[in-house]
Design an enzyme around this catalytic site. Structure first.
Site, PDB file in Angstrom:
ATOM      1  N   GLY A  67      49.103  42.130  35.267  1.00  0.00           N
ATOM      2  CA  GLY A  67      47.808  41.699  35.787  1.00  0.00           C
ATOM      3  C   GLY A  67      47.359  40.522  34.937  1.00  0.00           C
ATOM      4  N   ARG A  87      55.649  35.304  30.889  1.00  0.00           N
ATOM      5  CA  ARG A  87      55.476  35.303  32.361  1.00  0.00           C
ATOM      6  C   ARG A  87      54.824  33.965  32.724  1.00  0.00           C
ATOM      7  NH1 ARG A  87      53.434  40.338  35.464  1.00  0.00           N
ATOM      8  NH2 ARG A  87      54.743  39.362  37.054  1.00  0.00           N
ATOM      9  N   ASP A 131      46.473  34.787  40.081  1.00  0.00           N
ATOM     10  CA  ASP A 131      47.192  34.527  38.823  1.00  0.00           C
ATOM     11  C   ASP A 131      47.008  33.092  38.333  1.00  0.00           C
ATOM     12  OD1 ASP A 131      48.510  37.073  39.803  1.00  0.00           O
ATOM     13  OD2 ASP A 131      49.310  36.810  37.789  1.00  0.00           O
TER      14      ASP A 131
HETATM   15  O1  MRU Z   1      53.140  41.044  38.678  1.00  0.00           O
HETATM   16  P1  MRU Z   1      51.782  41.575  38.359  1.00  0.00           P
HETATM   17  O2  MRU Z   1      51.646  43.031  38.600  1.00  0.00           O
HETATM   18  O3  MRU Z   1      51.316  41.142  36.995  1.00  0.00           O
HETATM   19  O4  MRU Z   1      50.847  40.832  39.422  1.00  0.00           O
HETATM   20  C1  MRU Z   1      49.475  41.043  39.377  1.00  0.00           C
HETATM   21  C2  MRU Z   1      48.758  40.342  40.454  1.00  0.00           C
HETATM   22  O5  MRU Z   1      49.313  39.584  41.229  1.00  0.00           O
HETATM   23  C3  MRU Z   1      47.293  40.506  40.500  1.00  0.00           C
HETATM   24  O6  MRU Z   1      46.840  40.422  41.813  1.00  0.00           O
HETATM   25  C4  MRU Z   1      46.678  39.366  39.703  1.00  0.00           C
HETATM   26  O7  MRU Z   1      47.217  39.287  38.413  1.00  0.00           O
HETATM   27  C5  MRU Z   1      45.239  39.473  39.630  1.00  0.00           C
HETATM   28  S1  MRU Z   1      44.818  40.712  38.418  1.00  0.00           S
HETATM   29  C6  MRU Z   1      43.302  40.941  38.253  1.00  0.00           C
END
Ligand code: MRU
Length: 349
Positions: A54, A96, A242
């Protein structure tokens, strides 16, 4: 941040003075297991493996990783210290690539390090900064949630994607924070949660968080969203982000773009909720946002069990870009930003 005030009884990340404690999100919902470490490399691995995930939570974990790395650097002078810190910062920031919050947090940490000459003072300033980033990011989601809750009418049925709650943010959440806030205001809300292939953040994490918050949640596979919208079952879609470029193009979990197109086709408002740390106004459009490609085994396997023939190839982009034209409004800790987005983005960073 006083978590009792938030009324959330689990913590995705906690700082324990000289080490960090992370709730391993890959084991949810069956196990609530934590890892504790003082080794920044283990935090990087936890970020890569989505033990902590997230965008805002990744930023906070990244800040703590850099603080842990900084505490253990041995160097003859400040210049050598900062060179070693730079290489740790690079490793953390690249864990990431899509979530802006990670590079955002690392940049803020490095800025603090450059402000002093004494190594011991730099170390303690970095720890304080990481804790500050954590507190401020958590608080930002509470403000964002309060603004966003205004858009939620009593009786609303909301579709969301991936996981954007306390687990993803260390605060209330972005999209899910708004839903939790509206529920706390006494509004009746009902949530449809996409399971979110391939790693099922919606099924495993969003359903878990909404159950804990006593908010009615119904799970659907990602491919059912269009059908549900066409049936008139969805009042609005709210997702997180993101990375957001200056023109409003938004990177979020793979599948978000399809939802946005479907929402427009079905005349359903499509909201993106994100704190300032997710905005990257140096990027002209979504075409400049780096998209993380993950191991294809995440698609061909689930928890080590093959769900496809052994020799089949697969693609695994973890995010997609939703063009700004599909987005009704952005919800941030500074308020709701409607069109023209460029004007509203002026005060964001
Ligand atoms: O791959 P992830 O689980 O880190 O992806 C998370 C997301 O795409 C969320 O929608 C995004 O980070 C928004 S979190 C508040």
């Amino acid at each position: 941040m006083n978590r009792n005030k938030l009324d959330i009884n689990y913590q995705p990340i906690a700082w324990l003075g000289n080490r960090v404690k992370i709730l391993d999100q890959t084991r949810l919902p069956s196990q609530e297991a934590y890892l504790e470490t003082s080794d920044y490399r283990e935090v990087i691995t936890a970020i890569k493996e989505l033990k902590v995930r997230g965008a805002p939570a990744i930023g906070v974990a990244g800040a703590y990783a850099l603080a842990l790395g900084a505490l253990k650097i041995e160097a003859k002078n400040t210049s050598a210290y900062l060179t070693k810190l730079r290489s740790i910062a690079k490793a953390v920031a690249s864990a990431r690539p899509t979530a802006r919050n990670l590079s955002w947090a690392v940049e803020r940490m490095e800025k603090v390090a450059r402000k002093d000459k004494a190594i011991e003072r730099i170390k303690s300033a970095l720890v304080s900064k990481a804790v500050k980033i954590h507190t401020e990011e958590a608080e930002a989601t509470v403000r964002l949630s309060r603004f966003g809750a205004v858009l939620i009418k009593n009786g609303s049925v909301i579709l969301t994607h991936c996981n954007t709650g306390p687990l993803a943010t260390t605060g209330y959440g972005t999209a899910l924070g708004i839903i939790i806030y509206a529920h706390k205001q006494g509004k009746k809300v009902q949530v449809y949660a996409d399971e979110t292939r391939p790693l099922l953040q919606g099924a495993r994490l969003t359903a878990w968080e909404l159950k804990k918050a006593n908010i009615p949640v119904t799970l659907l596979t990602d491919s059912m969203a269009g059908y549900m919208m066409k049936q008139g079952k969805i009042d609005c879609v709210i997702v997180g982000a993101d990375r957001i470029a200056v023109n409003g193009d938004t990177a979020n979990k793979i599948g978000t773009y399809s939802l946005a197109v479907l929402a427009k086709e079905n005349k359903i408002p499509f909201y993106v909720a994100a704190p300032a740390s997710t905005f990257d106004l140096s990027l002209k459009s979504g075409a400049e946002i780096p998209i993380e490609e993950r191991n294809m085994k995440e698609v061909t396997h689930f928890r080590g069990i093959a769900v496809a023939p052994g020799d089949v190839s697969a693609v695994n982009p973890a995010f997609d870009i939703t063009p700004a034209r599909y987005i009704t409004a952005f919800i941030t800790e500074k308020g709701i930003i409607k069109r023209p987005f460029a004007k509203g983005f002026e005060n964001i960073e």
